[in-house]
Design a protein around this motif. Structure first.
Motif, short mmCIF file in Angstrom:
data_model
loop_
_atom_site.label_atom_id
_atom_site.label_comp_id
_atom_site.label_asym_id
_atom_site.label_seq_id
_atom_site.Cartn_x
_atom_site.Cartn_y
_atom_site.Cartn_z
N ASP A 254 -4.44 -36.35 -22.19
CA ASP A 254 -3.51 -36.88 -21.19
C ASP A 254 -2.51 -35.87 -20.67
O ASP A 254 -1.70 -36.18 -19.80
N GLY A 255 -2.52 -34.63 -21.21
CA GLY A 255 -1.57 -33.62 -20.77
C GLY A 255 -0.18 -33.81 -21.35
O GLY A 255 0.74 -33.04 -21.04
N VAL A 256 0.00 -34.80 -22.20
CA VAL A 256 1.31 -35.11 -22.76
C VAL A 256 1.39 -34.76 -24.24
O VAL A 256 2.41 -34.28 -24.73
N ALA A 257 0.29 -35.01 -24.96
CA ALA A 257 0.30 -34.80 -26.40
C ALA A 257 -1.07 -34.33 -26.86
O ALA A 257 -2.05 -34.36 -26.10
N SER A 258 -1.14 -33.89 -28.12
CA SER A 258 -2.39 -33.38 -28.67
C SER A 258 -2.57 -33.82 -30.11
O SER A 258 -1.59 -33.94 -30.86
N THR A 259 -3.81 -34.07 -30.48
CA THR A 259 -4.13 -34.33 -31.88
C THR A 259 -5.25 -33.39 -32.36
O THR A 259 -5.83 -33.60 -33.42
N GLY A 260 -5.54 -32.37 -31.55
CA GLY A 260 -6.62 -31.46 -31.93
C GLY A 260 -6.36 -30.06 -31.43
O GLY A 260 -5.63 -29.85 -30.46
N SER A 261 -6.95 -29.08 -32.11
CA SER A 261 -6.81 -27.69 -31.69
C SER A 261 -8.20 -27.07 -31.55
O SER A 261 -9.19 -27.64 -32.00
N TYR A 262 -8.23 -25.89 -30.91
CA TYR A 262 -9.50 -25.19 -30.70
C TYR A 262 -9.34 -23.78 -31.26
O TYR A 262 -8.31 -23.13 -31.02
N PRO A 263 -10.31 -23.28 -32.03
CA PRO A 263 -10.15 -21.95 -32.65
C PRO A 263 -10.06 -20.84 -31.60
O PRO A 263 -10.97 -20.65 -30.80
N ARG A 264 -8.97 -20.13 -31.62
CA ARG A 264 -8.71 -19.14 -30.59
C ARG A 264 -9.65 -17.94 -30.66
O ARG A 264 -9.84 -17.24 -29.66
N ASP A 265 -10.24 -17.69 -31.86
CA ASP A 265 -11.15 -16.55 -31.95
C ASP A 265 -12.46 -16.80 -31.21
O ASP A 265 -13.26 -15.88 -31.04
N ARG A 266 -12.67 -18.03 -30.77
CA ARG A 266 -13.86 -18.35 -29.98
C ARG A 266 -13.56 -18.35 -28.48
O ARG A 266 -14.42 -18.72 -27.68
N LEU A 267 -12.35 -17.96 -28.12
CA LEU A 267 -11.94 -17.99 -26.71
C LEU A 267 -11.60 -16.58 -26.22
O LEU A 267 -11.12 -15.75 -26.97
N LYS A 268 -11.86 -16.35 -24.93
CA LYS A 268 -11.41 -15.14 -24.23
C LYS A 268 -10.68 -15.57 -22.96
O LYS A 268 -11.07 -16.54 -22.30
N ARG A 269 -9.64 -14.82 -22.64
CA ARG A 269 -8.94 -15.06 -21.37
C ARG A 269 -9.50 -14.09 -20.33
O ARG A 269 -9.49 -12.88 -20.53
N THR A 270 -9.99 -14.63 -19.24
CA THR A 270 -10.66 -13.78 -18.25
C THR A 270 -9.66 -13.22 -17.25
O THR A 270 -8.64 -13.85 -16.93
N GLN A 271 -9.96 -12.02 -16.80
CA GLN A 271 -9.20 -11.35 -15.74
C GLN A 271 -10.22 -10.86 -14.70
O GLN A 271 -11.37 -11.28 -14.69
N THR A 272 -9.77 -10.04 -13.81
CA THR A 272 -10.67 -9.28 -12.94
C THR A 272 -10.30 -7.81 -13.13
O THR A 272 -9.20 -7.51 -13.59
N PRO A 273 -11.24 -6.89 -12.80
CA PRO A 273 -12.47 -7.08 -12.04
C PRO A 273 -13.60 -7.72 -12.84
O PRO A 273 -13.60 -7.70 -14.07
#
Length: 238
Positions: free
Chosen positions: A147-166
């Protein structure tokens, strides 16, 4: 095999609440887009530059290129109604002038702090694997929300990348991707890398930087000015 920088400058930048598109805002007596152009101009592996430009600003762009001695700028292409549209316009134009095996580095014009190292690694990975997306690690804790208001779960950050360019591709491959996406009815993917994934393709990572910021808000301009000041201090020390 040529390497072409394709700068995407087709957006109006409404989140800045400025009358001037954010890529043309002046920071320390230079338009933002000029900093970006200069990074590609100075890089020895970049053979040509093209810009997808917001309508009505094309002549301003050519004037800046002349004023700041951007000699590699060869093509200025009209922007589209969204990012995917603008990128498609750009790569379809390059397809007319370059070989299918040539590499296009698609880059946000409003990422003016791009370094030579980022460009080099993007080219290296694209040549080795066929494409390259600039990424940085995800350092923050990532929470899931319904709902964008609260959270009851997390996601492992080592499985994520933040994309940039190029984000780099063989010209023939990225043009084919856009044609297939149109046939599939995909018309508003947020980036080239997400379009690749939506079309069932694998993307490969090259190294980015926290300094390679995207100027989206007024606060980002403040950060950009601080980074410019730090870079100037480094030059003075050298």
């Amino acid at each position: 095999m040529a390497n072409i920088g394709l700068l995407i400058a087709g957006g109006a930048g409404n989140r800045m609440h400025q009358d001037i598109p954010k890529q043309f805002l002046t920071v320390n007596e230079r338009p933002v887009i000029v900093y970006t152009l200069e990074a590609f101009e100075k890089h020895p592996e970049i053979d040509a530059i093209a810009v997808v430009c917001i309508q009505g600003w094309e002549q301003v762009l050519w004037a800046y290129a002349k004023q700041f001695n951007i000699q590699k700028l060869q093509y200025v292409v009209p922007g589209g109604k969204n990012g995917q549209d603008s990128i498609r316009n750009g790569v379809f134009e390059l397809e007319k002038h370059f070989a299918p095996d040539d590499i296009v580095l698609i880059h946000d014009a409003i990422r003016p702090m791009i370094s030579a190292e980022i460009i080099s690694d993007n080219i290296r990975v694209a040549r080795e694997y066929g494409n390259a997306t600039t990424v940085i690690p995800c350092a923050e804790a990532m929470l899931e929300t319904e709902d964008g208001v609260a959270s009851t779960g997390s996601y492992p950050r080592d499985r994520l990348k933040r994309t940039q360019t190029p984000q780099a591709f063989h010209i023939g491959d990225i043009c084919d991707l856009h044609r297939r996406a149109l046939e599939a009815g995909i018309v508003n993917s947020v980036a080239s890398c997400t379009l690749m994934i939506e079309m069932g393709e694998r993307v490969y990572f090259s190294s980015g930087s926290e300094k390679n910021i995207k100027l989206t808000t007024v606060e980002d301009i403040d950060i950009f000015k601080a980074l410019l000041g730090a870079r100037r201090s480094d030059w003075l020390k050298d």
